[in-house]
Design a protein around this motif. Structure first.
Motif, PDB file in Angstrom:
ATOM      1  N   GLN A   1      -6.752  26.201  -0.062  1.00 61.28           N
ATOM      2  CA  GLN A   1      -6.969  27.627  -0.268  1.00 61.28           C
ATOM      3  C   GLN A   1      -7.876  28.211   0.803  1.00 61.28           C
ATOM      4  N   MET A   2      -8.881  27.444   1.190  1.00 56.41           N
ATOM      5  CA  MET A   2      -9.755  27.924   2.253  1.00 56.41           C
ATOM      6  C   MET A   2      -8.983  28.061   3.568  1.00 56.41           C
ATOM      7  N   ALA A   3      -8.077  27.099   3.809  1.00 55.78           N
ATOM      8  CA  ALA A   3      -7.257  27.196   5.024  1.00 55.78           C
ATOM      9  C   ALA A   3      -6.340  28.416   4.956  1.00 55.78           C
ATOM     10  N   GLU A   4      -5.741  28.666   3.759  1.00 54.13           N
ATOM     11  CA  GLU A   4      -4.890  29.846   3.600  1.00 54.13           C
ATOM     12  C   GLU A   4      -5.696  31.133   3.762  1.00 54.13           C
ATOM     13  N   LEU A   5      -6.919  31.139   3.234  1.00 50.40           N
ATOM     14  CA  LEU A   5      -7.768  32.318   3.398  1.00 50.40           C
ATOM     15  C   LEU A   5      -8.059  32.580   4.875  1.00 50.40           C
ATOM     16  N   ALA A   6      -8.285  31.500   5.605  1.00 46.97           N
ATOM     17  CA  ALA A   6      -8.531  31.666   7.038  1.00 46.97           C
ATOM     18  C   ALA A   6      -7.297  32.241   7.736  1.00 46.97           C
ATOM     19  N   GLN A   7      -6.104  31.737   7.331  1.00 49.35           N
ATOM     20  CA  GLN A   7      -4.879  32.268   7.924  1.00 49.35           C
ATOM     21  C   GLN A   7      -4.671  33.732   7.538  1.00 49.35           C
ATOM     22  N   LEU A   8      -4.958  34.062   6.266  1.00 49.52           N
ATOM     23  CA  LEU A   8      -4.810  35.449   5.827  1.00 49.52           C
ATOM     24  C   LEU A   8      -5.771  36.364   6.578  1.00 49.52           C
ATOM     25  N   ALA A   9      -6.997  35.882   6.765  1.00 51.58           N
ATOM     26  CA  ALA A   9      -7.961  36.686   7.509  1.00 51.58           C
ATOM     27  C   ALA A   9      -7.470  36.941   8.931  1.00 51.58           C
ATOM     28  N   GLN A  10      -6.890  35.907   9.532  1.00 51.06           N
ATOM     29  CA  GLN A  10      -6.361  36.082  10.883  1.00 51.06           C
ATOM     30  C   GLN A  10      -5.176  37.038  10.885  1.00 51.06           C
TER      31      GLN A  10
ATOM     32  N   MET B   1      -4.629  39.436   8.731  1.00 54.33           N
ATOM     33  CA  MET B   1      -5.115  40.788   8.486  1.00 54.33           C
ATOM     34  C   MET B   1      -5.668  41.408   9.762  1.00 54.33           C
ATOM     35  N   GLU B   2      -6.258  40.585  10.595  1.00 48.80           N
ATOM     36  CA  GLU B   2      -6.750  41.095  11.868  1.00 48.80           C
ATOM     37  C   GLU B   2      -5.597  41.521  12.774  1.00 48.80           C
ATOM     38  N   GLU B   3      -4.427  40.844  12.593  1.00 49.49           N
ATOM     39  CA  GLU B   3      -3.284  41.160  13.444  1.00 49.49           C
ATOM     40  C   GLU B   3      -2.411  42.261  12.865  1.00 49.49           C
ATOM     41  N   VAL B   4      -2.675  42.670  11.611  1.00 44.59           N
ATOM     42  CA  VAL B   4      -1.828  43.675  10.967  1.00 44.59           C
ATOM     43  C   VAL B   4      -1.831  44.972  11.746  1.00 44.59           C
ATOM     44  N   SER B   5      -3.009  45.408  12.156  1.00 48.83           N
ATOM     45  CA  SER B   5      -3.092  46.673  12.882  1.00 48.83           C
ATOM     46  C   SER B   5      -2.266  46.634  14.155  1.00 48.83           C
ATOM     47  N   VAL B   6      -2.302  45.477  14.841  1.00 44.08           N
ATOM     48  CA  VAL B   6      -1.506  45.339  16.067  1.00 44.08           C
ATOM     49  C   VAL B   6      -0.021  45.395  15.739  1.00 44.08           C
ATOM     50  N   ILE B   7       0.367  44.708  14.646  1.00 44.73           N
ATOM     51  CA  ILE B   7       1.785  44.702  14.253  1.00 44.73           C
ATOM     52  C   ILE B   7       2.239  46.098  13.871  1.00 44.73           C
ATOM     53  N   GLU B   8       1.389  46.829  13.114  1.00 45.38           N
ATOM     54  CA  GLU B   8       1.765  48.181  12.702  1.00 45.38           C
ATOM     55  C   GLU B   8       1.957  49.087  13.917  1.00 45.38           C
ATOM     56  N   ARG B   9       1.103  48.928  14.908  1.00 45.80           N
ATOM     57  CA  ARG B   9       1.241  49.767  16.107  1.00 45.80           C
ATOM     58  C   ARG B   9       2.536  49.467  16.855  1.00 45.80           C
ATOM     59  N   GLN B  10       3.035  48.229  16.714  1.00 49.71           N
ATOM     60  CA  GLN B  10       4.271  47.862  17.403  1.00 49.71           C
ATOM     61  C   GLN B  10       5.504  48.163  16.567  1.00 49.71           C
ATOM     62  N   ILE B  11       5.388  48.037  15.234  1.00 51.91           N
ATOM     63  CA  ILE B  11       6.567  48.160  14.390  1.00 51.91           C
ATOM     64  C   ILE B  11       7.014  49.601  14.219  1.00 51.91           C
ATOM     65  N   SER B  12       6.075  50.529  14.204  1.00 55.05           N
ATOM     66  CA  SER B  12       6.448  51.934  14.016  1.00 55.05           C
ATOM     67  C   SER B  12       7.319  52.458  15.153  1.00 55.05           C
ATOM     68  N   PRO B  13       6.942  52.242  16.407  1.00 58.94           N
ATOM     69  CA  PRO B  13       7.849  52.670  17.497  1.00 58.94           C
ATOM     70  C   PRO B  13       9.192  51.959  17.444  1.00 58.94           C
ATOM     71  N   LEU B  14       9.184  50.696  17.039  1.00 57.63           N
ATOM     72  CA  LEU B  14      10.443  49.958  16.933  1.00 57.63           C
ATOM     73  C   LEU B  14      11.353  50.613  15.902  1.00 57.63           C
ATOM     74  N   MET B  15      10.809  50.967  14.734  1.00 58.36           N
ATOM     75  CA  MET B  15      11.627  51.597  13.701  1.00 58.36           C
ATOM     76  C   MET B  15      12.149  52.948  14.171  1.00 58.36           C
ATOM     77  N   ALA B  16      11.337  53.701  14.887  1.00 57.56           N
ATOM     78  CA  ALA B  16      11.788  54.995  15.404  1.00 57.56           C
ATOM     79  C   ALA B  16      12.976  54.815  16.346  1.00 57.56           C
ATOM     80  N   ARG B  17      12.890  53.792  17.211  1.00 53.14           N
ATOM     81  CA  ARG B  17      14.014  53.534  18.127  1.00 53.14           C
ATOM     82  C   ARG B  17      15.244  53.079  17.360  1.00 53.14           C
ATOM     83  N   MET B  18      15.041  52.276  16.324  1.00 50.88           N
ATOM     84  CA  MET B  18      16.181  51.806  15.527  1.00 50.88           C
ATOM     85  C   MET B  18      16.881  52.975  14.835  1.00 50.88           C
ATOM     86  N   ILE B  19      16.108  53.933  14.329  1.00 52.99           N
ATOM     87  CA  ILE B  19      16.708  55.092  13.646  1.00 52.99           C
ATOM     88  C   ILE B  19      17.487  55.943  14.647  1.00 52.99           C
ATOM     89  N   THR B  20      16.907  56.146  15.826  1.00 54.06           N
ATOM     90  CA  THR B  20      17.609  56.917  16.852  1.00 54.06           C
ATOM     91  C   THR B  20      18.901  56.231  17.274  1.00 54.06           C
TER      92      THR B  20
END
Length: 277
Positions: free
Chosen positions: A98-107, A109-128
């Motif tokens: 569980q501690m190892a999973e928590l460490a992975q989740l923490a990592q 969560m740190e990458e979520v913001s980066v993923i969100e910044r990349q996924i939104s433009p991708l979805m916009a291009r997919m819709i177009t």
């Protein structure tokens, strides 16, 4: 009466003998009494020893029972300790995981913001891209497909929908378009014929054929694509039976069977890429 010296001597001897006998008897009686007294003391001492031994045995029995009880309790506690040791080890392993999973989740969560910044433009291009594809595709279900794209565009501006849900809906729209290519469908609509809107029945077979037929069956037509542009072309009444059969199969009024229908003819740069079936 005078006794002779001999008689006197005999009498004296007799008296002495009697005295000795009496003294012996008295001594014997005294000896017997002392012996009886000593014997009683020995018997009493033996009884005391026996009683003491019995009490000692009872104490020994009680101590033995206590020892056996304590031994059984010790064995039970030992088993519980062994079980708890194994259980604690398992819990420790789970805790480590569980501690190892928590460490992975923490990592993550740190990458979520980066993923969100990349996924939104991708979805916009997919819709177009999806909108452009529908505009160039065979024009079946135009209202439904246009509404789906417009809903996706409106969804992208909503803050109450998670990014994961937005991405799921975009993929769902793509999946629906993919499914159109391997299904048969019949639906009703209106079509501008001879300058006026006419109620017709449309037949779509994947993306290889899109045909219409007026409600009275007097007119048949097919979508034709030429150099990226398309238009409706009239069909001969020879296709009427085949189109009617295909319409009934699409509406599940007939079992699947061989259908004789025209295929969409795509002409690009003067080259005929598909012919009527």
């Amino acid at each position: 009466m005078k006794l002779s010296p001999l008689a006197k001597a005999s009498l004296v001897v007799s008296l002495q003998a009697s005295s000795l006998l009496f003294t012996g008897a008295l001594l014997a009686q005294t000896t017997n009494t002392q012996a009886d007294s000593q014997l009683n003391k020995v018997v009493e001492a033996g009884e005391n020893i026996t009683q003491s031994a019995a009490k000692s045995q009872q104490k020994v029995n009680k101590l033995t029972e206590k020892v056996q009880t304590k031994l059984q309790q010790f064995k039970t506690v030992t088993k519980e300790v062994d079980g708890l040791t194994v259980y604690n080890q398992q819990m420790q392993n789970q805790l480590d995981n569980q501690m190892a999973e928590l460490a992975q989740l923490a990592q993550s969560m740190e990458e979520v913001s980066v993923i969100e910044r990349q996924i939104s433009p991708l979805m916009a291009r997919m819709i177009t891209t999806l909108e452009d594809f529908i505009a160039l595709d065979v024009p079946f279900l135009p209202v439904e497909r246009a509404k789906r794209v417009n809903d996706l565009k409106a969804m992208m501006n909503r803050a109450d929908i998670a990014v994961s849900e937005k991405f799921r809906r975009v993929l769902e729209a793509y999946q629906i378009e993919v499914d159109y290519g391997r299904t048969i469908e019949a639906y009703s609509g209106t079509l501008a014929l001879n300058g006026q809107n006419t109620d017709v029945d449309f037949l779509r077979v994947g993306r290889v054929s899109l045909v219409y037929q007026t409600r009275d069956g007097s007119q048949l037509g097919q979508w034709q694509q030429t150099n990226g542009k398309g238009d409706w072309q009239a069909l001969s009444q020879d296709y009427r039976l085949g189109v009617n059969k295909a319409l009934r199969i699409a509406r599940k009024q007939l079992a699947p069977d061989l259908m004789m229908i025209p295929l969409t003819t795509n002409i690009s740069n003067g080259t005929l890429t598909a012919a009527a079936e």
